[in-house]
Motif scaffolding. Sequence first.
Motif, short mmCIF file in Angstrom:
data_model
loop_
_atom_site.label_atom_id
_atom_site.label_comp_id
_atom_site.label_asym_id
_atom_site.label_seq_id
_atom_site.Cartn_x
_atom_site.Cartn_y
_atom_site.Cartn_z
N HIS A 206 54.49 34.22 19.06
CA HIS A 206 53.59 33.10 18.76
C HIS A 206 54.13 31.84 19.43
O HIS A 206 55.32 31.51 19.30
CB HIS A 206 53.49 32.89 17.25
N PRO A 207 53.32 31.10 20.14
CA PRO A 207 53.82 29.95 20.91
C PRO A 207 54.42 28.83 20.07
O PRO A 207 55.17 28.01 20.60
CB PRO A 207 52.56 29.47 21.66
N ASP A 208 54.11 28.79 18.77
CA ASP A 208 54.63 27.71 17.92
C ASP A 208 55.83 28.14 17.08
O ASP A 208 56.33 27.35 16.26
CB ASP A 208 53.53 27.19 16.99
N VAL A 209 56.29 29.36 17.26
CA VAL A 209 57.43 29.87 16.47
C VAL A 209 58.69 29.82 17.34
O VAL A 209 58.77 30.49 18.36
CB VAL A 209 57.18 31.30 15.97
N ALA A 210 59.67 29.02 16.89
CA ALA A 210 60.93 28.90 17.63
C ALA A 210 61.95 29.92 17.18
O ALA A 210 62.77 30.38 17.97
CB ALA A 210 61.50 27.49 17.46
N ASP A 211 61.92 30.28 15.90
CA ASP A 211 62.89 31.23 15.35
C ASP A 211 62.27 31.82 14.10
O ASP A 211 61.50 31.16 13.40
CB ASP A 211 64.20 30.51 15.02
N VAL A 212 62.63 33.07 13.78
CA VAL A 212 62.00 33.71 12.62
C VAL A 212 62.88 34.84 12.12
O VAL A 212 63.59 35.50 12.88
CB VAL A 212 60.59 34.24 12.99
N ALA A 213 62.84 35.04 10.82
CA ALA A 213 63.51 36.18 10.18
C ALA A 213 62.60 36.71 9.09
O ALA A 213 61.89 35.95 8.42
CB ALA A 213 64.85 35.76 9.60
N VAL A 214 62.61 38.03 8.91
CA VAL A 214 61.73 38.68 7.93
C VAL A 214 62.59 39.51 6.98
O VAL A 214 63.51 40.22 7.41
CB VAL A 214 60.69 39.59 8.63
N VAL A 215 62.27 39.43 5.69
CA VAL A 215 62.95 40.26 4.68
C VAL A 215 61.88 40.90 3.80
O VAL A 215 60.74 40.44 3.71
CB VAL A 215 63.91 39.43 3.80
N GLY A 216 62.26 41.99 3.16
CA GLY A 216 61.37 42.64 2.21
C GLY A 216 61.53 42.03 0.82
O GLY A 216 62.64 41.75 0.38
N VAL A 217 60.40 41.80 0.15
CA VAL A 217 60.41 41.26 -1.21
C VAL A 217 59.56 42.17 -2.11
O VAL A 217 58.64 42.83 -1.63
CB VAL A 217 59.88 39.80 -1.25
N PRO A 218 59.87 42.22 -3.40
CA PRO A 218 59.13 43.11 -4.30
C PRO A 218 57.64 42.76 -4.37
O PRO A 218 57.24 41.59 -4.30
CB PRO A 218 59.80 42.88 -5.66
N ASP A 219 56.84 43.81 -4.50
CA ASP A 219 55.39 43.64 -4.65
C ASP A 219 54.89 44.66 -5.68
O ASP A 219 55.21 45.85 -5.56
CB ASP A 219 54.68 43.86 -3.31
N PRO A 220 54.11 44.22 -6.69
CA PRO A 220 53.71 45.14 -7.77
C PRO A 220 52.82 46.29 -7.30
O PRO A 220 52.81 47.36 -7.91
CB PRO A 220 52.98 44.23 -8.76
N ARG A 221 52.08 46.09 -6.21
CA ARG A 221 51.15 47.13 -5.76
C ARG A 221 51.75 48.01 -4.68
O ARG A 221 51.64 49.24 -4.71
CB ARG A 221 49.86 46.48 -5.24
N LEU A 222 52.44 47.38 -3.69
CA LEU A 222 52.91 48.13 -2.52
C LEU A 222 54.41 48.45 -2.59
O LEU A 222 54.93 49.11 -1.69
CB LEU A 222 52.62 47.33 -1.25
#
Length: 559
Positions: A482-498
């Motif tokens: 994405h042209p406006d994203v300089a840095d990014v990190a993703v983590v998993g978080v709890p979800d009641p359905r998935l």
Amino acid sequence: MGEERHEQHRQGGDRPTAEHPDRAADPRGDLRWGTIGRLVRDAAGRYGDREAVADGRVRVSYGRLGERVERAAAACLAAGIEPGDRVAVWAPNSLDWIVSALGAVSAGAVLVPLNTRFKGSEAAYVLRRSRARLLFVTGTFLGTSYVASLRRATAEGDGTGPLPGLPDLEQVVVLAEDAPEAFRTWKDFLAGGDRVPAGAVRERVESLCPDAPSDIIFTSGTTGSPKGAVITHAQTLRCYDVWSELAGLREGDRYLIVNPFFHTFGYKAGIIACLMRGATMIPQPVFDVDTVLANVAAERISVLPGPPTLHQSLLDHPQRDHHDLSALRLVVTGAAVVPLRLVERLRDELRIATVLTAYGLSEAGGIVTMCRRGDPPEVIAATSGRAIPDTEVRIADENGAPAAAGTPGEVWVRGHHVMRGYFEDPQETRRAITPDGWLRTGDVGLLDPAGNLRITDRIKDMFIVGGFNAYPAEIEQLLGLHPDVADVAVVGVPDPRLGEVGKAYAVRRPGSTLTADDLIAWSRREMANYKVPRTVEFVSELPRNASGKVLKGELRTRA
């Protein structure tokens, strides 16, 4: 992927290679140096008056560096250090780190580098676990007294040395002009070696075996307390001779070492590689983009390895064009996510001739795969290159069987650089290394048909969205487009359905007004639904350790 396919991703053998056209690979890996101590002496003789280290106003030639290291080795002998004893260094990048570490290793000690981000209790754990006899420690660094923090952490115990809680630690040498009572200054320690004959130092250096341990790098691996990966002299020398050839490091290069010396990337791809090729080391103790720019210009830096964030911040700095960066010719970086745009900008905007990516881990000597000069930008950005000579890489499923072609699985490595084991920990060693020599890395990846490795994540970082395996590094790679994203990190978080879903922590580019809804909507167009982050939190910067890796545990705690 069947065994026949695995053989396509084994490099080298007893024959000339593309990287070593003039000689066959040495199956024993002891090269002409044999040990690191002999490498130091060879470099002092070979490169003599060439500048070895430029540490602020202090300039030291290779000849003088050899003399300083030999004096430090003599002091270690005077202190009673015997081959195999552990000697630790807890200090930032500096000439003193180089001299104390190489002096100890030349005396036959096994080097134990300590992370400068450690608190006193964390440093004490490694010192206790390694049973280090001698510690070199900085005075005050970034406003913190390392000596005071270590004293607080080791105030109780039955030891008779300078720190009661560390009974095996006999001496603490402060790399400064002053030292507390019961500790020694660097100057006093060196003076203690003046009575040791030069012949005794040379005899010790020559007596060391290439297969003897040279260092123990403590790493948390995938689980539990830090464990010490034991690597030998021969393994280190063989790996970083290959690294230097693949990278194209050469005599006269000026190498800004921002990667911390306590990390393999700083110590071995930095100090050891420079000694091999006669490059000048310019140590930088803390990453600061303004200082990097100033150093690159003033010192005519030609080599600048580091994590992608270092190079990204350099490119995006508003005063970049006010500095002469024209001497830069070689960048080596590595991470699960290296944006293609970053590789292209380094080549196009800074005119850097060689940009390479690599993959390694402490348990494999720090290097497993590496791109080659001439690889196209998309290979450099999307992969970590191919196995280095005489190394096998395979992808295994959850049962240890070969994974199907193109399917992610755990990266397994076999070769001359796989550690001898975890220090005094046979149980963890058996968990990490199979009976037939394969190292289970704990990293998830896949191989393309050409043998290029793409790391998709750590096993522990993967999360499962409604039954689908989601790999944060893959999602981060896509979000980074994405042209406006300089840095990014993703983590998993709890979800009641998935069960779990992704949460993204993103850094906007300067001037951007990108919203969470905008980025989520864009993601739905660019990736499978189960990969799309359900929430986005914008931050000014991502938390990182001293090696530049994102602290995913901290982000999970925030989430």
